[in-house]
Design a protein around this motif. Structure first.
Motif, short mmCIF file in Angstrom:
data_model
loop_
_atom_site.label_atom_id
_atom_site.label_comp_id
_atom_site.label_asym_id
_atom_site.label_seq_id
_atom_site.Cartn_x
_atom_site.Cartn_y
_atom_site.Cartn_z
N ARG A 66 0.84 -1.20 0.00
CA ARG A 66 0.00 0.00 0.00
C ARG A 66 0.87 1.24 0.00
N ALA A 67 0.42 2.25 -0.72
CA ALA A 67 1.12 3.54 -0.71
C ALA A 67 0.78 4.24 0.59
N LYS A 68 1.74 4.98 1.12
CA LYS A 68 1.49 5.71 2.37
C LYS A 68 0.44 6.78 2.13
N LYS A 69 -0.47 6.90 3.07
CA LYS A 69 -1.48 7.95 2.98
C LYS A 69 -0.86 9.27 3.39
N ALA A 70 -1.17 10.32 2.65
CA ALA A 70 -0.65 11.65 2.98
C ALA A 70 -1.39 12.20 4.19
N THR A 71 -0.67 12.92 5.04
CA THR A 71 -1.32 13.54 6.19
C THR A 71 -2.19 14.68 5.69
N PRO A 72 -3.19 15.11 6.45
CA PRO A 72 -4.09 16.18 5.98
C PRO A 72 -3.35 17.48 5.64
N GLU A 74 -0.27 17.79 4.46
CA GLU A 74 0.43 17.60 3.18
C GLU A 74 -0.56 17.61 2.02
N SER A 75 -1.73 17.00 2.21
CA SER A 75 -2.68 16.92 1.11
C SER A 75 -3.24 18.30 0.76
#
Length: 88
Positions: A66-72, A74-75
Motif C-alpha cells: 500500500r502507498a502511504k497515505k498523505a497527512t491532511p 500535506e494533502s
C-alpha cells in the motif's frame, strides 16, 4: 459402557501393491484443475518430494504494498500547489 473406535489410514501408494503400511503424511497434488490429497507414509512422501516440485497456488494475484497515505496538512498543501501551477 463407552467403546472407542480407532480407524487407521493406510498409505495409498502401498495399497496399490496390496501392502498395508500405516499412513502418517498427506501428499497434495493437482489433477484436472483441482487439488487432491493422498494418504502416504514417510518414505513415499520423501520419494514424492524428490520427484516432483511442490504444489504452488498461482491463482491468487500477488499482493501489492500500500502507498502511504498523505497527512491532511500535506494533502492541502499539495492541492494548493497544484491549483497554483494550474493557474499559471
Amino acid at each position: 459402557m463407552v467403546t472407542e473406535v480407532f480407524t487407521r489410514k493406510y498409505c495409498d501408494p502401498h495399497a496399490v501393491r496390496e501392502e498395508k503400511v500405516e499412513a502418517t503424511e498427506v501428499i497434495q497434488f493437482a489433477w484436472e484443475g483441482t487439488v487432491r490429497e493422498v494418504d502416504a507414509c514417510t518414505d513415499c512422501l520423501k520419494e514424492h518430494e524428490a520427484r516432483f516440485e511442490p504444489l504452488v497456488d498461482y491463482s491468487r494475484p500477488v499482493k501489492r504494498r500500500r502507498a502511504k497515505k498523505a497527512t491532511p496538512a500535506e494533502s492541502t498543501q499539495n492541492s494548493a500547489e497544484a491549483a497554483g501551477s494550474a493557474a499559471q
